[in-house]
Structures are given as structure tokens and as C-alpha cells.
Design a protein around this motif. Structure first.
Motif, PDB file in Angstrom:
ATOM      1  N   GLN A  56       0.923  -1.221  -0.163  1.00 53.23           N
ATOM      2  CA  GLN A  56       0.074   0.017  -0.091  1.00 53.23           C
ATOM      3  C   GLN A  56       0.985   1.434  -0.025  1.00 53.23           C
ATOM      4  O   GLN A  56       0.562   2.301  -0.881  1.00 53.23           O
ATOM      5  CB  GLN A  56      -0.966   0.014   1.237  1.00 53.23           C
ATOM      6  CG  GLN A  56      -1.734   1.361   1.232  1.00 53.23           C
ATOM      7  CD  GLN A  56      -2.859   1.253   2.034  1.00 53.23           C
ATOM      8  OE1 GLN A  56      -3.113   0.092   2.702  1.00 53.23           O
ATOM      9  NE2 GLN A  56      -3.337   2.217   2.852  1.00 53.23           N
ATOM     10  N   ILE A  90      -4.259  -1.530  -4.544  1.00 51.16           N
ATOM     11  CA  ILE A  90      -4.491  -1.186  -3.203  1.00 51.16           C
ATOM     12  C   ILE A  90      -5.676  -1.860  -2.404  1.00 51.16           C
ATOM     13  O   ILE A  90      -5.377  -2.684  -1.556  1.00 51.16           O
ATOM     14  CB  ILE A  90      -4.309   0.302  -2.796  1.00 51.16           C
ATOM     15  CG1 ILE A  90      -2.909   0.880  -3.104  1.00 51.16           C
ATOM     16  CG2 ILE A  90      -4.618   0.524  -1.351  1.00 51.16           C
ATOM     17  CD1 ILE A  90      -2.667   2.585  -3.175  1.00 51.16           C
ATOM     18  N   SER A  94      -3.997  -5.234  -0.957  1.00 54.59           N
ATOM     19  CA  SER A  94      -3.701  -4.852   0.494  1.00 54.59           C
ATOM     20  C   SER A  94      -5.157  -5.143   1.292  1.00 54.59           C
ATOM     21  O   SER A  94      -5.012  -5.811   2.363  1.00 54.59           O
ATOM     22  CB  SER A  94      -3.073  -3.291   0.687  1.00 54.59           C
ATOM     23  OG  SER A  94      -2.015  -3.214   0.136  1.00 54.59           O
TER      24      SER A  94
END
Length: 136
Positions: A56, A90, A94
Motif C-alpha cells: 500500500q 491497493i 492490500s
């Protein structure tokens, strides 16, 4: 330095703002993982969480950098699409790892590689943008 038209300024703002937000959230999430999860999840879970935070942050930094790239003549449209893929990465990469560690839900596992592919597509688009001249 090339003058920035208003359309490029808008692109710069949203990529910069979202990159900064992603970076802030990475720092906050990393602190939570380091202090709040120790002893709560396994060592492997902490490693997975740290991987999510690292990816991230890497992509938050590239979003901030990409916000400045139109000023040096890189094609804005390719950068916008690349930023979109990095943001998706992201969330999917993540985000799925965070949820996997925090919830123990393993059905999220197949989502993670999709996020990784989004990261890679963003980088390929940046390569193409770097090699292509801006159309004025």
C-alpha cells in the motif's frame, strides 16, 4: 518546465490527494498492526499484514509521484488509467490481505492476485507513458 493546463491540474490534485490518503492509511494501519495485533494473530499473520502495508505504501508513493508526471510531458490519460489500476490494486491486494488476517476468512485469498495484477498493469502503463510522447 511545461505549463500545466487546468485539466492536468485536476488530475494532479486527485492523484496527489488519493496517494496522500493511501500513505496516511498505510502508516495508521502499519502502526495498528505493529502495536495492536502482536499476540493477537500469528507471526505469519503479522508478516502478511506487513506485506499489505508495504505494498500500500509503495503504491501511495507512486500515486503522489504520478500526480507530478503530466508536468514533464507524460501522457495524462495513460497516467490516469495507471493510477486507477494502482488504486484498485491497493483495495484488492492490500485490502484482501488485511481482511484475511483480521477475519481469518480464506475465501478472500483468490482476490489478492487480482490486486497484484492491477499493480502490474499500472506499472506497464507507466512504462508505456514514459516511452510515448504527449499529444498536444
Amino acid at each position: 518546465m511545461t505549463a500545466v493546463n487546468p485539466l492536468n491540474r485536476q488530475t494532479i490534485r486527485w492523484a496527489l490527494a488519493l496517494g496522500a490518503l493511501a500513505g496516511l492509511l498505510a502508516v495508521m494501519t502499519g502502526a495498528f498492526g505493529a502495536h495492536g495485533l502482536r499476540g493477537v494473530v500469528s507471526a505469519r499473520g503479522l508478516d502478511v499484514f506487513e506485506t499489505a502495508v508495504s505494498y500500500q505504501m509503495y503504491h501511495a508513493i507512486v500515486l503522489v509521484a504520478a500526480s507530478l508526471m503530466p508536468t514533464v510531458g507524460l501522457p495524462r490519460r495513460l497516467l490516469v488509467v495507471a493510477c486507477g489500476f494502482w488504486l484498485a490494486g491497493i483495495v484488492l491486494f492490500s485490502g484482501s490481505l488485511y481482511l484475511l488476517v483480521l477475519s481469518g476468512t480464506h475465501w478472500l485469498g483468490p482476490v489478492t492476485p487480482i490486486g497484484g495484477v492491477c499493480f502490474m498493469i499500472g506499472w506497464v502503463l507507466l512504462i508505456i507513458a514514459a516511452l510515448k510522447k504527449e499529444q498536444r
